[in-house]
Write an enzyme that holds these catalytic residues in place. Sequence first.
Site, PDB file in Angstrom:
ATOM      1  CE  LYS A  10     -16.457 -57.046 -59.816  1.00 11.56           C
ATOM      2  NZ  LYS A  10     -17.066 -58.360 -60.095  1.00 11.56           N
ATOM      3  CE1 TYR A  50     -20.070 -58.386 -55.778  1.00 10.21           C
ATOM      4  CE2 TYR A  50     -17.917 -58.232 -54.924  1.00 10.21           C
ATOM      5  CZ  TYR A  50     -18.827 -58.270 -55.782  1.00 10.21           C
ATOM      6  OH  TYR A  50     -18.281 -57.738 -57.025  1.00 10.21           O
ATOM      7  CB  THR A  96     -22.608 -62.750 -63.842  1.00 14.04           C
ATOM      8  OG1 THR A  96     -23.691 -61.756 -63.664  1.00 14.04           O
ATOM      9  CG2 THR A  96     -21.773 -62.766 -62.711  1.00 14.04           C
ATOM     10  CG  ASN A 121     -17.103 -60.058 -63.479  1.00 11.58           C
ATOM     11  OD1 ASN A 121     -16.374 -59.529 -62.695  1.00 11.58           O
ATOM     12  ND2 ASN A 121     -18.257 -60.767 -63.440  1.00 11.58           N
ATOM     13  CG  HIS A 124     -20.242 -53.979 -58.994  1.00 12.97           C
ATOM     14  ND1 HIS A 124     -21.156 -54.957 -58.520  1.00 12.97           N
ATOM     15  CD2 HIS A 124     -21.082 -52.797 -58.402  1.00 12.97           C
ATOM     16  CE1 HIS A 124     -22.177 -54.728 -57.985  1.00 12.97           C
ATOM     17  NE2 HIS A 124     -22.037 -53.401 -57.684  1.00 12.97           N
ATOM     18  CD  GLU A 135     -24.507 -52.433 -55.495  1.00 13.63           C
ATOM     19  OE1 GLU A 135     -24.521 -53.580 -55.280  1.00 13.63           O
ATOM     20  OE2 GLU A 135     -24.211 -51.663 -56.350  1.00 13.63           O
TER      21      GLU A 135
HETATM   22  P1  IDP Z   1     -23.252 -59.277 -61.114  1.00 10.76           P
HETATM   23  O1  IDP Z   1     -21.656 -58.883 -61.006  1.00 10.76           O
HETATM   24  O2  IDP Z   1     -23.089 -59.400 -62.728  1.00 10.76           O
HETATM   25  O3  IDP Z   1     -24.188 -58.526 -60.690  1.00 10.76           O
HETATM   26  P2  IDP Z   1     -23.534 -61.200 -59.131  1.00 10.76           P
HETATM   27  O4  IDP Z   1     -24.417 -62.512 -59.398  1.00 10.76           O
HETATM   28  O5  IDP Z   1     -24.175 -59.993 -58.362  1.00 10.76           O
HETATM   29  O6  IDP Z   1     -23.162 -60.795 -60.615  1.00 10.76           O
HETATM   30  O7  IDP Z   1     -22.169 -61.687 -58.500  1.00 10.76           O
HETATM   31  C1  IDP Z   1     -21.276 -60.829 -58.042  1.00 10.76           C
HETATM   32  C2  IDP Z   1     -19.694 -61.193 -58.598  1.00 10.76           C
HETATM   33  O8  IDP Z   1     -19.440 -62.477 -58.022  1.00 10.76           O
HETATM   34  C3  IDP Z   1     -19.741 -61.459 -59.983  1.00 10.76           C
HETATM   35  O9  IDP Z   1     -19.356 -60.163 -60.576  1.00 10.76           O
HETATM   36  C4  IDP Z   1     -18.435 -62.327 -60.110  1.00 10.76           C
HETATM   37  O10 IDP Z   1     -17.219 -61.759 -60.184  1.00 10.76           O
HETATM   38  C5  IDP Z   1     -18.927 -63.296 -58.930  1.00 10.76           C
HETATM   39  N1  IDP Z   1     -19.518 -64.423 -59.401  1.00 10.76           N
HETATM   40  C6  IDP Z   1     -20.891 -64.351 -59.568  1.00 10.76           C
HETATM   41  N2  IDP Z   1     -21.212 -65.714 -59.736  1.00 10.76           N
HETATM   42  C7  IDP Z   1     -20.241 -66.609 -60.010  1.00 10.76           C
HETATM   43  C8  IDP Z   1     -19.807 -67.976 -59.782  1.00 10.76           C
HETATM   44  O11 IDP Z   1     -20.772 -68.965 -60.505  1.00 10.76           O
HETATM   45  N3  IDP Z   1     -18.546 -68.503 -59.728  1.00 10.76           N
HETATM   46  C9  IDP Z   1     -17.501 -67.544 -59.641  1.00 10.76           C
HETATM   47  N4  IDP Z   1     -17.764 -66.151 -59.196  1.00 10.76           N
HETATM   48  C10 IDP Z   1     -18.990 -65.475 -59.488  1.00 10.76           C
HETATM   49 MG    MG Z   2     -24.722 -58.070 -58.560  1.00 10.57          MG
END
Ligand code: IDP
Ligand code: MG
Length: 165
Positions: A10, A50, A96, A121, A124, A135
Amino acid sequence: MAEQTLVLIKPDGLSKSLTGNVLARLSETKLEIAAARIVQVSKELAEQHYALLKDKPFFTDLIKYIMGDYHKKKVMALVYWGDDALAKVRKICGATNPEEADPVSIRGAYGRITTKGVYENVIHASTNIEEAEREIKLWFSPDEIIMELYPSKKVMVSVEKRVWV
Ligand code: IDP
Ligand code: MG
């Protein structure tokens, strides 16, 4: 079973010069890189990527984050291929929430939550086979991947294309 998964480094990862570190961690999986490109993410691509999260309160910030509004406007997209690729990559990524992620995982070591609440984070990774297919097809065309991961076909097209002068 051999699988393929989409990985994105990212914009925070690229801005913090973590590309090499992240790729080195991923190489521990012994998986093969089947495709790689540097992408400037459009709003359309970000929202498609997303799409499943569009009702979340953090969606708008997430789109800005992945487009690079808070960092450099680029993402490195890769396809990793090999045995158990989905689980192997997810494990090295970590949870996450970077504050909850295992400290030796990529997200645990390099991620942060901003004061605005954005989960920066770094990486992805697809979560399951269906998500990976959706994707990978979103980020790559068949010719950009060195193996035939999904059925494809040849069509005749006439498009304007930039070439070297
Ligand atoms: P993942 O990336 O671990 O698969 P997802 O639930 O698919 O997690 O969420 C996509 C991205 O959205 C996450 O990597 C993170 O950057 C962001 N995200 C997810 N949950 C939260 C949250 O509760 N607060 C802020 N950002 C979030
Ligand atoms: Mg995800």
